[in-house]
Design a protein around this motif. Structure first.
Motif, mmCIF file in Angstrom:
data_model
loop_
_atom_site.group_PDB
_atom_site.id
_atom_site.type_symbol
_atom_site.label_atom_id
_atom_site.label_comp_id
_atom_site.label_asym_id
_atom_site.label_seq_id
_atom_site.Cartn_x
_atom_site.Cartn_y
_atom_site.Cartn_z
ATOM 1 N N SER A 1 44.457 -124.552 -46.052
ATOM 2 C CA SER A 1 44.512 -123.104 -46.166
ATOM 3 C C SER A 1 44.911 -122.517 -44.809
ATOM 4 O O SER A 1 44.527 -123.031 -43.762
ATOM 5 C CB SER A 1 43.167 -122.567 -46.636
ATOM 6 N N ARG B 1 40.996 -126.391 -35.850
ATOM 7 C CA ARG B 1 40.065 -127.263 -36.576
ATOM 8 C C ARG B 1 39.257 -128.087 -35.607
ATOM 9 O O ARG B 1 39.811 -128.748 -34.742
ATOM 10 C CB ARG B 1 40.838 -128.230 -37.504
ATOM 11 N N ASN C 1 44.241 -120.344 -42.575
ATOM 12 C CA ASN C 1 43.304 -119.508 -41.833
ATOM 13 C C ASN C 1 42.843 -120.246 -40.588
ATOM 14 O O ASN C 1 42.975 -121.467 -40.501
ATOM 15 C CB ASN C 1 42.082 -119.185 -42.709
ATOM 16 N N LYS D 1 45.158 -124.137 -36.336
ATOM 17 C CA LYS D 1 43.988 -123.709 -37.116
ATOM 18 C C LYS D 1 42.720 -123.694 -36.272
ATOM 19 O O LYS D 1 41.719 -123.106 -36.674
ATOM 20 C CB LYS D 1 43.764 -124.664 -38.300
ATOM 21 N N SER E 1 39.711 -118.385 -46.659
ATOM 22 C CA SER E 1 41.107 -118.687 -46.985
ATOM 23 C C SER E 1 41.890 -117.398 -47.227
ATOM 24 O O SER E 1 41.362 -116.436 -47.787
ATOM 25 C CB SER E 1 41.166 -119.558 -48.236
HETATM 26 MG MG MG Z 1 40.367 -124.509 -46.056
#
Ligand code: MG
Ligand code: TXA
Length: 324
Positions: A145, A59, A147, A57, A153
């Protein structure tokens, strides 16, 4: 839709769902539809799979993840349900409601997925492919999610592919999501609190509870309302933490990365082979173990800042920040 190198896209029939459950068992990453948005699933008990999920992701930080389970019985194995939790689960599961509850002491979900917290976010999705996948896999699946971090999302398999092609193993395609916004998140850790408005209207929840939901309080800085996802503080050890410490001092415990110097104090190594994915998977559990060892000061060796190293360093600097 044609499969891209490295990421298979399968129409969500029975064979595809069994294949997806097998990928999860191997520690792989599977995007799957829910009634809200497509989620990116990993075995919730598999620390390295979860570290890979954060990496896929992109993140910037290890936000805690929602554990998806097949039913209320499975949820009870992860968290403690009080009377309000029972009421809300009975009224709205399966469906677009996530409950944040005290985790059980024997909760098998990896510390990394929970950002080291003592609470856990759980939901029972209603979408048929999500339910079939959870039943076939037979364990908790964490799924943010599906994405790239900072993007919106995804509500179709094509959205997922556009963001994550080549970064995940499999996408189960079952058309567009019915709800299209993420689940409503309610914390039941004290006064019932609405953490994130979402697919289930607030009023429906308040009607079942018989009173209004509280709003999240202000953040650590004391002035800004909390953004969704920022309410959760992250695990902070009781010990003082010294970063970028190549050489531990007498009286310290050592949180090592890669080749550790010879040292007779308590040592935990995030990844002896210097692997950032392994290090991320071990981060919160090693900090807890160091606290449990009775260490009052922890020296942390430098961790590179590329890939997951960015998030690891973010969490380490929070751990090192002066305690309130
Ligand atoms: Mg999310
Ligand atoms: O509809 C949904 O909820 C979708 C589908 C895939 O299920 N999932 C989703 O996950 O939106 P994600 O990771 O994008 O958002 C989860 C939110 C984050 O804001 C996270 O910080 C919060 O839930 N969260 C998770 N565990 C928490 C906890 N223990 N305490 C407070 N917030 C928590």
């Amino acid at each position: 839709m044609t499969a891209e190198p490295g990421t298979r896209v399968l129409r969500a029939d029975k064979a595809a769902i069994s294949a997806a459950a097998e990928v999860l068992r191997q520690g792989g990453l599977v995007a799957f539809p829910t009634e809200t948005v497509y989620g990116l699933g990993a075995d919730a008990r598999h620390g390295e799979a979860i570290a890979r999920l954060y990496a896929a992701k992109g993140r910037p930080a290890f936000n805690p993840l929602i554990a998806h389970v097949a039913d209320l019985d499975a949820a009870r194995q992860l968290a403690v349900f009080d009377a309000d939790a029972e009421k809300l689960a009975a009224a709205f599961w399966p469906g677009p409601l996530t409950l944040v509850l005290p985790k059980r002491p024997d909760c098998p979900v990896a510390a990394l997925a929970l950002a080291g917290l003592d609470s856990i976010a759980i939901r029972v999705p209603s979408q048929k492919t999500a339910r079939a996948l959870l039943a076939a896999f037979g364990g908790p699946v964490v799924a943010p999610s599906a994405n790239r971090s900072g993007h919106v999302s995804p509500t179709s398999a094509a959205h997922v592919l556009a963001d994550l092609r080549g970064r995940i193993d499999l996408i189960l395609d079952d058309g567009d999501c019915d709800v299209g916004v993420e689940s409503t998140i309610v914390a039941l850790l004290g006064e019932p609190t609405l953490l994130r408005p979402g697919g289930l209207p607030r009023e429906d929840i308040e009607r079942v509870l018989g009173h209004a939901l509280a709003s999240p309080s202000i953040d650590d800085a004391g002035d800004a309302p909390l953004a969704p996802g920022m309410l959760a503080s992250h695990y902070a050890p009781k010990a003082t933490v010294r970063l970028e410490a190549s050489t531990p001092r007498a009286g310290e415990a050592l949180l090592a990365f890669g080749d550790a110097p010879a040292f007779d104090g308590t040592t935990f190594n995030l990844s002896p082979r210097g692997d950032l994915i392994e290090a991320a998977a071990n981060l919160f559990s090693h900090l807890r173990a160091l606290d449990a060892s009775g260490a009052t000061a922890i020296a942390v060796m430098p961790v590179p800042r590329d890939g997951l190293g960015d998030a690891i360093n973010d969490r380490l600097s929070r751990a090192a920040a002066p305690k309130p």
